[in-house]
Design a protein around this motif. Sequence first.
Motif, mmCIF file in Angstrom:
data_model
loop_
_atom_site.group_PDB
_atom_site.id
_atom_site.type_symbol
_atom_site.label_atom_id
_atom_site.label_comp_id
_atom_site.label_asym_id
_atom_site.label_seq_id
_atom_site.Cartn_x
_atom_site.Cartn_y
_atom_site.Cartn_z
ATOM 1 N N GLN A 195 -21.421 -78.492 -140.398
ATOM 2 C CA GLN A 195 -22.183 -79.278 -139.429
ATOM 3 C C GLN A 195 -21.334 -80.427 -138.900
ATOM 4 O OE1 GLN A 195 -25.011 -78.598 -138.149
ATOM 5 N NE2 GLN A 195 -26.053 -77.189 -139.536
ATOM 6 N N ASN A 216 -25.076 -72.610 -134.426
ATOM 7 C CA ASN A 216 -25.935 -72.175 -135.524
ATOM 8 C C ASN A 216 -26.182 -70.674 -135.476
ATOM 9 O OD1 ASN A 216 -26.264 -74.721 -136.665
ATOM 10 N ND2 ASN A 216 -27.976 -75.227 -135.334
ATOM 11 N N ASN A 231 -25.567 -76.764 -130.057
ATOM 12 C CA ASN A 231 -25.993 -76.641 -131.448
ATOM 13 C C ASN A 231 -26.612 -75.273 -131.709
ATOM 14 O OD1 ASN A 231 -25.164 -79.245 -132.019
ATOM 15 N ND2 ASN A 231 -27.165 -80.143 -131.624
ATOM 16 N N GLN A 271 -26.342 -80.589 -125.400
ATOM 17 C CA GLN A 271 -26.012 -80.587 -126.825
ATOM 18 C C GLN A 271 -26.923 -79.634 -127.587
ATOM 19 O OE1 GLN A 271 -25.251 -84.360 -128.537
ATOM 20 N NE2 GLN A 271 -24.512 -83.475 -130.450
ATOM 21 N N ASP A 313 -19.934 -81.287 -134.956
ATOM 22 C CA ASP A 313 -19.936 -82.581 -134.250
ATOM 23 C C ASP A 313 -18.544 -82.899 -133.705
ATOM 24 O OD1 ASP A 313 -22.593 -82.884 -134.883
ATOM 25 O OD2 ASP A 313 -22.231 -84.133 -136.647
ATOM 26 N N TYR A 355 -17.858 -80.658 -130.687
ATOM 27 C CA TYR A 355 -18.598 -81.114 -129.515
ATOM 28 C C TYR A 355 -17.916 -82.331 -128.892
ATOM 29 C CZ TYR A 355 -22.424 -82.600 -126.503
ATOM 30 O OH TYR A 355 -23.168 -82.960 -125.403
#
Length: 609
Positions: A230, A268, A264, A260, A234, A237
Amino acid sequence: MNNLFDPPPPIPASEEHQPKPKTFEDLLAHVEKRTDLSDDSRKRYVSSIKRVGDILNEPLANILASLDLIEINFPIDGYDPNWCTTDNAYQLLRRRTLAPLKEFLGVDKALEEARAQQDGWYHLLDALDCNAPDIPDLDPYRKTNFVAVRKLADFMRSADIQPQDITNDIANSKYLDCPTRIRDSYRRAVAFLDKLRKYDFARPHLPLGSIGFSARRLRQNQEPIPLDWQEDFDAIYAILADKDFDPVSKTYANRSPETQTLFNSTMNSITRTYLDAHPETDTSQPWDLIFARGDVITEVRNLMIARCQLPDHDDRKISPRTVRKYLSKYKRVLHALDADPTALAALTQALKNNSFLIEGKDAEKEMAEANRKFCEKLFESKALTKRFLNSPFAFQDAALEMEAKGRALTKMELVKYRWIGTCAAFCAIEIGGAPIRCENAMGLTLHGTDAHIIMPKSKKDPVKLRIPPGTVKNKKGIKVEILPGKQDYLGVLNWYLETIRPLYQHAANNPYFFPAPESATKPMNESYFSTRFSLYTRTVLNLPMTPQQMRHGQASLLLRAHPDKIVVIAARLGDTVNTVNTVLTYYAWIKEVEQMQAGQELIAEMIDE
């Protein structure tokens, strides 16, 4: 030609000796011959069975008599206004189809035999019936959890599992096996078994240790994404959005929350899809060292495309449109990470030439099929259109009816009352103000000089919506006023603020117009609201829809009634004059339908001549 010495080929079994699958035609004949039914019950069952054939547009002889057919085609939350006038009528259709079907398939008989056995479930339920009336603490559970335990007993008996046998692993496994329609009962019942452990009368009939089942944890364990990954997401991104970063405000100036969210969702979905296929993956490595490898890129591409080919009832199925979005975003990520060039080129070629991904590309230019079907329903029915446009007041009336019961609402009724009032306020903003996106509605702030929604001090003044550009998808700020008038949207919003919003636990300190149920600082979660909105538009309005369909429904009705007002309608949607052509393309199907109808009228005129 076969050799003379070869043994003769086996003679296929005659079709007459093959057991024929039971169909709804057989079910109908069986019901018509039953002597244990009253004439009224028989007529109702026959009518429902025939109605299933009409809805599926299939001869009854072609419809297999199967409980799975009801589960897939007529789920408990599958109400469609084209089939029945209300959700209650739809539920009645389901019950009147399931009851004779279960009897026909022998399900009821098997259930009766299982219930007649004096097994562990029998003794637990008997102990509950004998002892619970004397324990006041169990009274609140009588109408919900007691019934849920009986359903759990029926389901577990079918798998030959007794209450003493249930462990956390068994509870997890059987939860995944149970039909969607009983999962809520299953979750409630298993949790209730753990609560019963503190009572002496129940403990001998329960497992030695606590079951500790959690559907939420189970979902998280099914789709594990390491915390380190995770953090990798970030960082990736930040690389993609570096050119948009504002070092003063520490925000990404030209990126909406939706950008965003898509990123995400992509990361995922791709990660979970690969991990489901390869659970042996070493997740201690950084994400990019795995997912930027050539073999993994190829595998991910193929797995994602395979997901759009799954059967409709498979939870893993996603549309070609979504697959293309995810793979396109994955490609951007791979470019930023300098991934394997050969695999990257192959992914680019697939995006260009694969038939499913081409279908997805074409779908991106059009309204999603589910949204289009919803809008078509509004076109076909003035009653549904009226129900849609009057939704703020219909929700408010439903809440006021609950108030008029003349007694204090139960805990469950209070939750429903609060949700219905929240839906009324959302619809008042969408219909009376502007069809803003759900994430913008949930993000409306109520307090401060920079509040997004400003309530008037006088009944003559309007409600003001002021949504800054940085939170909107197209980076164009939204300024809307909800004026006092014949349609009292202002009254609905004031009622929500005075009566409904205070029912949220931290409403007094929460700065958002739609506060999170259990947080003093966060807004209502968009996904959570969407799920509840879909539930109550189905059960209260008898017009199931999503927040997005509320937006599309308005635009479609306006464009059909006022095609010459495209600039005005685009502005209402929050689009600019420069994007009018995009709006026209997205809603082009409306014109296509009208042109087809006009062509039919021309043919009719020629025939009349």
